[in-house]
Design a protein around this motif. Structure first.
Motif, mmCIF file in Angstrom:
data_model
loop_
_atom_site.group_PDB
_atom_site.id
_atom_site.type_symbol
_atom_site.label_atom_id
_atom_site.label_comp_id
_atom_site.label_asym_id
_atom_site.label_seq_id
_atom_site.Cartn_x
_atom_site.Cartn_y
_atom_site.Cartn_z
ATOM 1 N N GLY A 129 8.497 -6.741 10.766
ATOM 2 C CA GLY A 129 8.159 -7.356 9.357
ATOM 3 C C GLY A 129 6.565 -8.134 9.337
ATOM 4 N N ILE A 130 6.126 -7.562 10.387
ATOM 5 C CA ILE A 130 4.747 -7.463 10.226
ATOM 6 C C ILE A 130 4.119 -6.445 9.347
ATOM 7 C CG2 ILE A 130 2.068 -7.226 11.780
ATOM 8 C CD1 ILE A 130 3.870 -9.723 13.477
ATOM 9 N N PHE A 131 4.259 -5.041 9.953
ATOM 10 C CA PHE A 131 4.384 -4.115 9.142
ATOM 11 C C PHE A 131 5.073 -4.377 8.549
ATOM 12 C CE2 PHE A 131 6.537 0.062 8.314
ATOM 13 C CZ PHE A 131 5.320 1.161 8.403
ATOM 14 N N VAL A 132 5.780 -4.180 7.911
ATOM 15 C CA VAL A 132 6.492 -3.977 6.231
ATOM 16 C C VAL A 132 5.005 -5.423 5.950
ATOM 17 C CG1 VAL A 132 8.186 -5.019 5.416
ATOM 18 C CG2 VAL A 132 8.023 -3.883 6.666
ATOM 19 N N SER A 171 -1.257 -4.651 1.318
ATOM 20 C CA SER A 171 -2.296 -3.128 1.352
ATOM 21 C C SER A 171 -2.381 -1.950 0.039
ATOM 22 C CB SER A 171 -3.032 -2.836 2.759
ATOM 23 O OG SER A 171 -1.473 -1.813 3.060
ATOM 24 N N LEU A 172 -0.256 -1.764 0.269
ATOM 25 C CA LEU A 172 -0.226 -0.579 -0.885
ATOM 26 C C LEU A 172 0.095 -1.279 -2.483
ATOM 27 C CD1 LEU A 172 2.386 1.451 -0.463
ATOM 28 C CD2 LEU A 172 -0.236 2.163 0.319
ATOM 29 N N GLU A 173 -0.043 -2.499 -2.229
ATOM 30 C CA GLU A 173 0.100 -3.639 -3.601
ATOM 31 C C GLU A 173 -1.433 -3.351 -3.881
ATOM 32 O OE1 GLU A 173 2.153 -7.431 -5.757
ATOM 33 O OE2 GLU A 173 3.647 -5.011 -5.040
ATOM 34 N N LEU A 176 4.176 -3.263 -7.573
ATOM 35 C CA LEU A 176 5.288 -2.062 -6.049
ATOM 36 C C LEU A 176 6.200 -2.311 -5.356
ATOM 37 C CD1 LEU A 176 1.765 0.242 -5.037
ATOM 38 C CD2 LEU A 176 3.924 0.901 -6.355
ATOM 39 N N VAL A 177 6.273 -4.228 -4.949
ATOM 40 C CA VAL A 177 6.705 -4.428 -3.901
ATOM 41 C C VAL A 177 8.270 -4.962 -3.954
ATOM 42 C CG1 VAL A 177 6.967 -6.080 -2.147
ATOM 43 C CG2 VAL A 177 4.764 -5.295 -2.131
ATOM 44 N N ILE A 178 7.776 -5.754 -5.677
ATOM 45 C CA ILE A 178 9.498 -6.223 -6.341
ATOM 46 C C ILE A 178 10.510 -4.644 -6.905
ATOM 47 C CG2 ILE A 178 10.391 -6.751 -8.813
ATOM 48 C CD1 ILE A 178 9.653 -8.798 -6.369
ATOM 49 N N GLY A 179 9.611 -4.328 -7.223
ATOM 50 C CA GLY A 179 10.158 -2.323 -7.143
ATOM 51 C C GLY A 179 10.566 -1.573 -6.095
ATOM 52 N N LEU A 236 10.273 4.592 -0.302
ATOM 53 C CA LEU A 236 10.493 3.751 -1.632
ATOM 54 C C LEU A 236 8.820 3.416 -2.558
ATOM 55 C CD1 LEU A 236 13.610 2.454 -2.534
ATOM 56 C CD2 LEU A 236 12.374 4.162 -4.244
ATOM 57 N N LEU A 237 8.423 2.205 -1.083
ATOM 58 C CA LEU A 237 6.927 1.594 -1.472
ATOM 59 C C LEU A 237 6.370 2.831 -2.007
ATOM 60 C CD1 LEU A 237 5.893 -1.061 -1.959
ATOM 61 C CD2 LEU A 237 5.284 -1.016 1.157
ATOM 62 N N ARG A 238 6.637 3.431 -0.936
ATOM 63 C CA ARG A 238 5.030 5.081 -0.896
ATOM 64 C C ARG A 238 5.447 6.233 -1.906
ATOM 65 N NH1 ARG A 238 3.534 9.199 2.132
ATOM 66 N NH2 ARG A 238 5.186 9.949 2.852
ATOM 67 N N LEU A 239 6.711 6.308 -2.461
ATOM 68 C CA LEU A 239 6.547 6.550 -3.696
ATOM 69 C C LEU A 239 6.572 6.266 -4.726
ATOM 70 C CD1 LEU A 239 8.061 8.589 -4.901
ATOM 71 C CD2 LEU A 239 10.741 8.199 -4.485
ATOM 72 N N LEU A 240 6.700 4.797 -5.149
ATOM 73 C CA LEU A 240 5.808 4.201 -6.366
ATOM 74 C C LEU A 240 4.870 4.624 -5.931
ATOM 75 C CD1 LEU A 240 8.749 1.241 -6.175
ATOM 76 C CD2 LEU A 240 8.464 3.035 -7.742
ATOM 77 N N ALA A 241 3.404 4.186 -5.402
ATOM 78 C CA ALA A 241 2.422 4.432 -4.858
ATOM 79 C C ALA A 241 1.771 5.367 -5.808
ATOM 80 C CB ALA A 241 2.172 4.016 -3.927
ATOM 81 N N ILE A 242 2.398 6.651 -4.389
ATOM 82 C CA ILE A 242 2.459 8.088 -5.375
ATOM 83 C C ILE A 242 2.681 7.903 -6.878
ATOM 84 C CG2 ILE A 242 2.762 10.466 -5.168
ATOM 85 C CD1 ILE A 242 3.624 9.552 -2.429
#
Length: 289
Positions: free
Chosen positions: A140-143, A149-151, A158-161, A278-284
């Motif tokens: 949970g800490i990692f997530v 940081s990505l958002e 990004l997170v909601i998506g 998914l989070l990384r893909l949306l960020a890219i």
């Protein structure tokens, strides 16, 4: 038929070898081969097939779909709780850009500690609920840190998506598994696990090469990162199918209710995998706009 997933490998019942006799707990913890023979769901109610003739003991209850759902919900709840706490208790990057180093340190701590706990949980013969929840907490800490940081870097939404996409992926995979009656064969397991090992090996190679300035972007946010994220998402869906099959086998084998924690752990690992990719893909995709 043996599971090739290390999370479930330590449990005989998840491999179709568990004895369903609940008044003989030693049969599932010592690897007896009675009970659920060859995946046919035949129970050895008297313990005769496994060669155990122990005196009746207190029935500890069996693992059911309900118990797996409850434990998985609790474990994911801990992930969400610690992710939210990390998100709200860390500095806002718009006000303190230097806080990115804090988020990076927290994400590294969560990822490395979570990996260590995942290995411990994967290879423990008797699952520990406390260790499963500890894994959920550090993940949970990692997530939370990684998501924040990505958002901050790629924009809101990004997170909601990623959350909605993860829920859709899990629900869609479960629906396809049940309604299309997907059969998990030994060859299917072999190919999925082979692909997973290959993916992890390439990812680790890229991680090591990064220290020498020679990484090829497999874990990054460029074109190669996009390709790796798509592959990882596909692997995540296939791993979910394996997870559902392993849980079904464990229930048919009559495993003790405590093994619901192992099932919850396995599902949580896969669901976090899907969310992160998914989070990384949306960020890219956001970065390439």
């Amino acid at each position: 038929m043996q599971s090739s997933n290390p999370i479930f490998r330590r449990s005989e019942g998840f491999n179709g070898r568990g004895n369903a006799t609940m008044n003989s707990p030693a049969t599932w913890s010592t690897g007896a081969a009675g009970g659920y023979a060859q995946g046919q769901g035949g129970y050895d109610q008297g313990g005769h097939g496994g060669g155990y003739g122990q005196a009746p003991q207190v029935d500890q209850g069996r693992m059911t779909i309900d118990s797996v759902v409850q434990k998985t919900g609790l474990t994911l709840g801990v992930v969400v709780l610690f992710a939210a706490a990390t998100w709200f208790l860390t500095p806002n990057l718009s006000e303190d850009p230097a806080a990115i180093s804090t988020l990076y340190a927290l994400s590294m701590f969560g990822a490395l500690t979570g990996f260590a706990l995942a290995m411990v949980n994967s290879f423990k013969k008797v699952i520990s609920p406390a260790l499963v929840l500890a894994y959920a907490a550090v993940e949970g800490i990692f997530v939370g840190a990684f998501s924040k940081s990505l958002e901050a870097m790629f924009g809101d939404g990004l997170v909601i998506g990623a959350v909605l996409g993860t829920m859709a992926a899990v629900a869609g995979t479960l629906a396809a598994y049940k309604f299309f009656d997907i059969k998990v064969t030994p060859k299917f397991r072999m190919w999925v696990m082979g692909a997973l090992i290959g993916f992890v090996a390439v990812s680790l190679l890229n991680f090591v090469l990064r220290f020498f300035g020679a990484d090829f972007g497999f874990n990054g946010f460029g074109t190669m990162g996009l390709i790796s994220s798509v592959i990882a998402l596909g692997l995540g869906v296939l791993l979910l199918i394996l997870d559902f099959d392993f849980v079904e086998r464990g229930i048919e084998a009559g495993l003790p209710e405590r093994e619901s924690w192992r099932a919850a752990f396995g599902l949580t690992v896969t669901i976090i995998w899907i969310y992160i990719e998914l989070l990384r893909l949306l960020a890219i995709l956001r970065g390439n706009d």
